[in-house]
Design a protein around this motif. Structure first.
Motif, PDB file in Angstrom:
ATOM      1  N   GLY A 251       0.797  -1.220   0.000  1.00 44.08           N
ATOM      2  CA  GLY A 251       0.000   0.000   0.000  1.00 44.08           C
ATOM      3  C   GLY A 251       0.830   1.271   0.000  1.00 44.08           C
ATOM      4  O   GLY A 251       0.429   2.282  -0.589  1.00 44.08           O
ATOM      5  N   ARG A 252       1.989   1.246   0.659  1.00 46.65           N
ATOM      6  CA  ARG A 252       2.853   2.433   0.652  1.00 46.65           C
ATOM      7  C   ARG A 252       3.191   2.860  -0.775  1.00 46.65           C
ATOM      8  O   ARG A 252       3.130   4.046  -1.107  1.00 46.65           O
ATOM      9  CB  ARG A 252       4.156   2.131   1.405  1.00 46.65           C
ATOM     10  CG  ARG A 252       4.060   2.183   2.913  1.00 46.65           C
ATOM     11  CD  ARG A 252       5.455   2.252   3.513  1.00 46.65           C
ATOM     12  NE  ARG A 252       5.400   2.198   4.967  1.00 46.65           N
ATOM     13  CZ  ARG A 252       5.822   1.175   5.686  1.00 46.65           C
ATOM     14  NH1 ARG A 252       6.314   0.099   5.075  1.00 46.65           N
ATOM     15  NH2 ARG A 252       5.755   1.204   6.995  1.00 46.65           N
TER      16      ARG A 252
ATOM     17  N   VAL B 286       0.085   4.211  -2.595  1.00 50.57           N
ATOM     18  CA  VAL B 286      -0.213   5.580  -2.165  1.00 50.57           C
ATOM     19  C   VAL B 286       0.738   6.563  -2.843  1.00 50.57           C
ATOM     20  O   VAL B 286       0.327   7.638  -3.313  1.00 50.57           O
ATOM     21  CB  VAL B 286      -0.133   5.691  -0.628  1.00 50.57           C
ATOM     22  CG1 VAL B 286      -0.136   7.154  -0.187  1.00 50.57           C
ATOM     23  CG2 VAL B 286      -1.308   4.953   0.016  1.00 50.57           C
ATOM     24  N   GLU B 287       2.021   6.196  -2.906  1.00 49.83           N
ATOM     25  CA  GLU B 287       2.998   7.073  -3.552  1.00 49.83           C
ATOM     26  C   GLU B 287       2.676   7.288  -5.032  1.00 49.83           C
ATOM     27  O   GLU B 287       2.831   8.392  -5.559  1.00 49.83           O
ATOM     28  CB  GLU B 287       4.401   6.478  -3.411  1.00 49.83           C
ATOM     29  CG  GLU B 287       4.944   6.511  -1.995  1.00 49.83           C
ATOM     30  CD  GLU B 287       6.227   5.706  -1.851  1.00 49.83           C
ATOM     31  OE1 GLU B 287       6.679   5.118  -2.867  1.00 49.83           O
ATOM     32  OE2 GLU B 287       6.763   5.649  -0.730  1.00 49.83           O
TER      33      GLU B 287
ATOM     34  N   GLY C 131      -0.350   6.866  -6.368  1.00 47.93           N
ATOM     35  CA  GLY C 131      -1.694   7.395  -6.530  1.00 47.93           C
ATOM     36  C   GLY C 131      -2.652   6.441  -7.215  1.00 47.93           C
ATOM     37  O   GLY C 131      -3.657   6.867  -7.801  1.00 47.93           O
TER      38      GLY C 131
ATOM     39  N   GLU D  31      -8.263   5.860   4.764  1.00 50.78           N
ATOM     40  CA  GLU D  31      -6.967   6.530   4.733  1.00 50.78           C
ATOM     41  C   GLU D  31      -6.413   6.669   3.321  1.00 50.78           C
ATOM     42  O   GLU D  31      -5.816   7.693   2.971  1.00 50.78           O
ATOM     43  CB  GLU D  31      -5.956   5.771   5.597  1.00 50.78           C
ATOM     44  CG  GLU D  31      -6.181   5.914   7.086  1.00 50.78           C
ATOM     45  CD  GLU D  31      -4.968   5.458   7.890  1.00 50.78           C
ATOM     46  OE1 GLU D  31      -3.825   5.724   7.460  1.00 50.78           O
ATOM     47  OE2 GLU D  31      -5.169   4.823   8.940  1.00 50.78           O
ATOM     48  N   TRP D  32      -6.575   5.617   2.528  1.00 49.69           N
ATOM     49  CA  TRP D  32      -5.882   5.565   1.238  1.00 49.69           C
ATOM     50  C   TRP D  32      -6.770   5.927   0.053  1.00 49.69           C
ATOM     51  O   TRP D  32      -6.262   6.173  -1.042  1.00 49.69           O
ATOM     52  CB  TRP D  32      -5.287   4.179   1.023  1.00 49.69           C
ATOM     53  CG  TRP D  32      -4.229   3.840   2.036  1.00 49.69           C
ATOM     54  CD1 TRP D  32      -3.617   4.701   2.911  1.00 49.69           C
ATOM     55  CD2 TRP D  32      -3.646   2.558   2.287  1.00 49.69           C
ATOM     56  NE1 TRP D  32      -2.702   4.037   3.681  1.00 49.69           N
ATOM     57  CE2 TRP D  32      -2.691   2.727   3.328  1.00 49.69           C
ATOM     58  CE3 TRP D  32      -3.836   1.287   1.738  1.00 49.69           C
ATOM     59  CZ2 TRP D  32      -1.940   1.655   3.819  1.00 49.69           C
ATOM     60  CZ3 TRP D  32      -3.087   0.229   2.231  1.00 49.69           C
ATOM     61  CH2 TRP D  32      -2.139   0.411   3.259  1.00 49.69           C
TER      62      TRP D  32
ATOM     63  N   HIS E 253      -5.907   8.886  -1.991  1.00 51.63           N
ATOM     64  CA  HIS E 253      -4.673   8.733  -2.765  1.00 51.63           C
ATOM     65  C   HIS E 253      -4.848   7.766  -3.941  1.00 51.63           C
ATOM     66  O   HIS E 253      -3.859   7.280  -4.497  1.00 51.63           O
ATOM     67  CB  HIS E 253      -3.547   8.247  -1.857  1.00 51.63           C
ATOM     68  CG  HIS E 253      -3.305   9.135  -0.678  1.00 51.63           C
ATOM     69  ND1 HIS E 253      -2.640  10.339  -0.777  1.00 51.63           N
ATOM     70  CD2 HIS E 253      -3.677   9.009   0.627  1.00 51.63           C
ATOM     71  CE1 HIS E 253      -2.591  10.910   0.406  1.00 51.63           C
ATOM     72  NE2 HIS E 253      -3.210  10.131   1.275  1.00 51.63           N
TER      73      HIS E 253
ATOM     74  N   VAL F   1      -6.203   4.748  -3.972  1.00 52.32           N
ATOM     75  CA  VAL F   1      -6.106   3.325  -3.652  1.00 52.32           C
ATOM     76  C   VAL F   1      -7.464   2.847  -3.135  1.00 52.32           C
ATOM     77  O   VAL F   1      -7.967   3.364  -2.135  1.00 52.32           O
ATOM     78  CB  VAL F   1      -5.016   3.067  -2.591  1.00 52.32           C
ATOM     79  CG1 VAL F   1      -4.921   1.572  -2.282  1.00 52.32           C
ATOM     80  CG2 VAL F   1      -3.677   3.603  -3.070  1.00 52.32           C
TER      81      VAL F   1
END
Length: 253
Positions: A129-130, A133-134, A136, A175-176, A179, A181
Motif C-alpha cells: 500500500g505504501r 499511495v505514492e 496514486g 486513509e488511502w 490517494h 487506492v
C-alpha cells in the motif's frame, strides 16, 4: 470505453497470497485470464501447477515462498519482490481456521490464526500500500467471510480475525482512498475448500448448511472470480471500503 476495456486487467500485475489451491488459485487464474501478470505467494514451493495454468493465458508469472505465520519475516521476503514488480492489485487470500470450543483453544492456536488471517493482511497491505499511495493508484482485495458478520460455532479465532479483516478494509479505504487506492473485501459464503472439508464430511451439518442456502448448493472457488476481477478493474473505480458478499443468498435468510 467498451465493456471489454472496462474489465480488462491487461498491463496490471496482481500479487495473490495462498495461490496454490481453493479460492486463491481460482482468483489468480481468473485475474490471469483477464490479462494480469501475476506474483503468486505460497507457503511451500509447490506452485508448479497453478503457475503453468496461469502462464497459459500469456502473462508473466513470478512466484515467491513466504511463511505468513511470521508476518514480519514474510514482509522481509516480499520487500525485494515488491521493489522489482509494480504491484497494481493485492489479493490477501491466505487464511487458516482452527475448530475447537472456545473453552479449550490454546493461545498458540489463537495466535496462529490471528497471525495469518489478520496480522499478515495488515503487514502485506502496508508494504504494498505504501507504494500504491505514492503512485496514486492501486487495488487491495481482502478475503473476508460470512463470519465477518456472524459468530459461528467453535471457530472463535477465525471469527475474530475475519471481523478484523472487514474493519481493516474500511480503515484502509478511509486513509488511502484520497490517494487513489481502493480497498475492498470479498466475503465468501460456504465454499468447497480445504477449510470447509470437516463441515462437508459431516452429513448432518452439510445438509443443514445446504438447506439454508437459497442457491441450493455450496459455492465453488470459481464463483469468486467475477467479484475479484470486477473489484480489480476500472469498472469498480468508485467502490471503496465495501465488503462484497458472495454467498448464494445465505445472508438474505
Amino acid at each position: 470505453m467498451t465493456s471489454t476495456e472496462l474489465f480488462s486487467l491487461s498491463g496490471r500485475t496482481a500479487l495473490v497470497t495462498g495461490a496454490r489451491t481453493g479460492i486463491g488459485r481460482a482468483v489468480a487464474l481468473g485475474l490471469a485470464a483477464a490479462g494480469a501478470d501475476l506474483v503468486l505467494l505460497g507457503h511451500h514451493d509447490d506452485l508448479d501447477e497453478v503457475t503453468a495454468e496461469a502462464g497459459a493465458h500469456g502473462g508473466r508469472v513470478h512466484r515467491v515462498v513466504a511463511d505468513l505465520t511470521d508476518p514480519s519475516g514474510a514482509r522481509e521476503v516480499l520487500e525485494p519482490v515488491v521493489a522489482e514488480h509494480h504491484i497494481d492489485i493485492l489479493v490477501n487470500n491466505a487464511g487458516i481456521i482452527h475448530r475447537e470450543p472456545a473453552t479449550e483453544v490454546g493461545l498458540d492456536d489463537w495466535s496462529r490464526v490471528l497471525g495469518i488471517n489478520t496480522d499478515s493482511v495488515f503487514a502485506l497491505s502496508q508494504l504494498v500500500g505504501r507504494r500504491m499511495v505514492e503512485r496514486g493508484d492501486g487495488r487491495i482485495i481482502n478475503i473476508a467471510s460470512l463470519l465477518s458478520f456472524q459468530g459461528g460455532k467453535g471457530v472463535a479465532g477465525y471469527a475474530a480475525s475475519k471481523h478484523a479483516v472487514a474493519g481493516l478494509t474500511r480503515a484502509l479505504a478511509n486513509e488511502w482512498g484520497p490517494h487513489g487506492v481502493r480497498v475492498n473485501a470479498i466475503a465468501p459464503g460456504y465454499i468447497t475448500t480445504d477449510n470447509t472439508a470437516p463441515l462437508r464430511d459431516d452429513p448432518t451439518r452439510e445438509a443443514e448448511i445446504r438447506s439454508r442456502i437459497p442457491a441450493g448448493r455450496w459455492g465453488e472457488p470459481e464463483d469468486l472470480v467475477g467479484a475479484a476481477v470486477f473489484l480489480s478493474s476500472r469498472a469498480a473505480n468508485y467502490i471503496n471500503g465495501h465488503v462484497l458478499v458472495v454467498d448464494g443468498g445465505w445472508m438474505s435468510r
